[in-house]
Design a protein around this motif. Structure first.
Motif, PDB file in Angstrom:
ATOM      1  N   GLY A   1       0.752  -1.302  -0.120  1.00  0.00           N
ATOM      2  CA  GLY A   1      -0.067   0.129  -0.022  1.00  0.00           C
ATOM      3  C   GLY A   1       0.941   1.207   0.163  1.00  0.00           C
ATOM      4  N   ARG A   2       1.873   1.435   0.687  1.00  0.00           N
ATOM      5  CA  ARG A   2       2.810   2.666   0.689  1.00  0.00           C
ATOM      6  C   ARG A   2       3.604   2.776  -0.336  1.00  0.00           C
ATOM      7  NH1 ARG A   2       4.291   0.298   6.035  1.00  0.00           N
ATOM      8  NH2 ARG A   2       6.225  -0.393   5.125  1.00  0.00           N
ATOM      9  N   HIS A   3       4.004   1.389  -1.133  1.00  0.00           N
ATOM     10  CA  HIS A   3       4.791   1.598  -2.187  1.00  0.00           C
ATOM     11  C   HIS A   3       4.122   1.341  -3.605  1.00  0.00           C
ATOM     12  CE1 HIS A   3       8.146   2.333   0.212  1.00  0.00           C
ATOM     13  NE2 HIS A   3       7.866   1.207   0.951  1.00  0.00           N
ATOM     14  N   SER A   4       2.735   1.960  -3.576  1.00  0.00           N
ATOM     15  CA  SER A   4       1.750   1.255  -4.575  1.00  0.00           C
ATOM     16  C   SER A   4       2.488   2.055  -5.986  1.00  0.00           C
ATOM     17  CB  SER A   4       0.479   1.627  -4.569  1.00  0.00           C
ATOM     18  OG  SER A   4       0.327   2.724  -4.191  1.00  0.00           O
ATOM     19  N   LEU A   5       2.941   3.377  -5.956  1.00  0.00           N
ATOM     20  CA  LEU A   5       3.224   4.213  -7.150  1.00  0.00           C
ATOM     21  C   LEU A   5       4.564   3.394  -7.524  1.00  0.00           C
ATOM     22  CD1 LEU A   5       2.740   7.631  -5.875  1.00  0.00           C
ATOM     23  CD2 LEU A   5       1.498   6.346  -7.461  1.00  0.00           C
ATOM     24  N   GLU A   6       5.695   3.099  -6.944  1.00  0.00           N
ATOM     25  CA  GLU A   6       6.579   2.333  -7.229  1.00  0.00           C
ATOM     26  C   GLU A   6       6.245   0.878  -8.071  1.00  0.00           C
ATOM     27  OE1 GLU A   6       6.304   3.667  -4.274  1.00  0.00           O
ATOM     28  OE2 GLU A   6       7.745   4.994  -3.892  1.00  0.00           O
TER      29      GLU A   6
ATOM     30  N   GLN B   1       3.607   0.492  -9.700  1.00  0.00           N
ATOM     31  CA  GLN B   1       2.964   0.829 -10.753  1.00  0.00           C
ATOM     32  C   GLN B   1       4.254   1.026 -11.876  1.00  0.00           C
ATOM     33  OE1 GLN B   1       0.099   3.750 -10.302  1.00  0.00           O
ATOM     34  NE2 GLN B   1      -1.239   2.140  -8.960  1.00  0.00           N
ATOM     35  N   GLU B   2       5.209   1.604 -11.441  1.00  0.00           N
ATOM     36  CA  GLU B   2       6.318   2.210 -12.316  1.00  0.00           C
ATOM     37  C   GLU B   2       6.964   0.771 -12.858  1.00  0.00           C
ATOM     38  OE1 GLU B   2       7.281   4.925 -13.697  1.00  0.00           O
ATOM     39  OE2 GLU B   2       5.326   5.785 -13.237  1.00  0.00           O
ATOM     40  N   LEU B   3       7.209   0.056 -11.789  1.00  0.00           N
ATOM     41  CA  LEU B   3       7.953  -1.160 -12.076  1.00  0.00           C
ATOM     42  C   LEU B   3       7.072  -2.047 -13.378  1.00  0.00           C
ATOM     43  CD1 LEU B   3       9.279  -2.427  -8.541  1.00  0.00           C
ATOM     44  CD2 LEU B   3      10.828  -1.776 -10.659  1.00  0.00           C
ATOM     45  N   MET B   4       5.969  -2.077 -12.943  1.00  0.00           N
ATOM     46  CA  MET B   4       5.257  -2.818 -14.158  1.00  0.00           C
ATOM     47  C   MET B   4       5.350  -2.164 -15.353  1.00  0.00           C
ATOM     48  SD  MET B   4       1.731  -3.653 -11.543  1.00  0.00           S
ATOM     49  CE  MET B   4       0.640  -3.991 -12.969  1.00  0.00           C
ATOM     50  N   LYS B   5       5.082  -0.850 -15.364  1.00  0.00           N
ATOM     51  CA  LYS B   5       5.477  -0.250 -16.891  1.00  0.00           C
ATOM     52  C   LYS B   5       6.845  -0.660 -17.403  1.00  0.00           C
ATOM     53  CE  LYS B   5       2.607   3.740 -15.702  1.00  0.00           C
ATOM     54  NZ  LYS B   5       2.525   5.198 -15.528  1.00  0.00           N
ATOM     55  N   LEU B   6       7.832  -0.566 -16.609  1.00  0.00           N
ATOM     56  CA  LEU B   6       9.354  -0.943 -16.875  1.00  0.00           C
ATOM     57  C   LEU B   6       9.533  -2.409 -17.453  1.00  0.00           C
ATOM     58  CD1 LEU B   6      11.463   0.966 -14.248  1.00  0.00           C
ATOM     59  CD2 LEU B   6      11.028   1.519 -16.813  1.00  0.00           C
ATOM     60  N   THR B   7       8.986  -3.418 -16.610  1.00  0.00           N
ATOM     61  CA  THR B   7       9.167  -4.768 -17.057  1.00  0.00           C
ATOM     62  C   THR B   7       7.886  -5.534 -17.359  1.00  0.00           C
ATOM     63  OG1 THR B   7       8.966  -5.314 -14.712  1.00  0.00           O
ATOM     64  CG2 THR B   7      10.988  -5.044 -15.531  1.00  0.00           C
ATOM     65  N   ARG B   8       7.269  -5.179 -18.645  1.00  0.00           N
ATOM     66  CA  ARG B   8       6.169  -5.769 -19.124  1.00  0.00           C
ATOM     67  C   ARG B   8       6.005  -6.913 -19.128  1.00  0.00           C
ATOM     68  NH1 ARG B   8       3.041  -1.444 -21.278  1.00  0.00           N
ATOM     69  NH2 ARG B   8       4.187   0.231 -21.819  1.00  0.00           N
ATOM     70  N   ASN B   9       7.000  -7.908 -19.241  1.00  0.00           N
ATOM     71  CA  ASN B   9       7.000  -9.161 -19.179  1.00  0.00           C
ATOM     72  C   ASN B   9       6.772  -9.850 -18.065  1.00  0.00           C
ATOM     73  OD1 ASN B   9       9.624  -8.634 -18.636  1.00  0.00           O
ATOM     74  ND2 ASN B   9      10.343 -10.352 -19.146  1.00  0.00           N
ATOM     75  N   LYS B  10       6.814  -9.259 -16.847  1.00  0.00           N
ATOM     76  CA  LYS B  10       6.703  -9.540 -15.517  1.00  0.00           C
ATOM     77  C   LYS B  10       5.067  -9.120 -15.061  1.00  0.00           C
ATOM     78  CE  LYS B  10      10.541 -11.191 -15.155  1.00  0.00           C
ATOM     79  NZ  LYS B  10      10.956 -12.598 -15.001  1.00  0.00           N
TER      80      LYS B  10
END
Length: 108
Positions: A74-79, A81-90
């Motif tokens: 919950g505290r790091h949801s923005l980070e 989301q950014e990781l999800m954008k960077l590593t689409r295969n994951k």
């Protein structure tokens, strides 16, 4: 961890502290029994392998770790989301973890 004796609490304050501890412990035990039922324990704690000498985490430990993990996400949801954008295969793995966190959060 501070022992109750060393806290200097007496009377009503001591009773309130003990009741608070009982409430937190009971909540963690409840969550620890519900997390395996939701089949999301692998996101919270490591499961025991047959050849390992270490025991599985206790029911209390699973409940406590589950709550900490959900709070962390919950505290790091923005980070996240950014990781999800960077590593689409994951992305699928991130989504599975978020779904597991949602299930764990619904327990409490």
């Amino acid at each position: 961890m501070i022992a109750i004796e060393g806290s200097g609490l007496r009377g009503d304050r001591l009773i309130k502290m003990i009741l608070l501890m009982v409430f937190v412990y009971t909540s963690a035990i409840f969550q620890g029994t519900e997390i395996p039922k939701k089949q999301v324990q692998k996101y919270v704690s490591r499961l025991k392998h047959k050849r390992k000498k270490y025991r599985r985490p206790s029911t209390f430990g699973v409940g406590k770790d589950g709550e900490q993990w959900v709070n962390y996400l919950g505290r790091h949801s923005l980070e996240i989301q950014e990781l999800m954008k960077l590593t689409r295969n994951k992305r699928r793995f991130y989504q599975q973890g978020i779904r597991a966190a949602t299930l764990i959060a619904s327990i409490s």
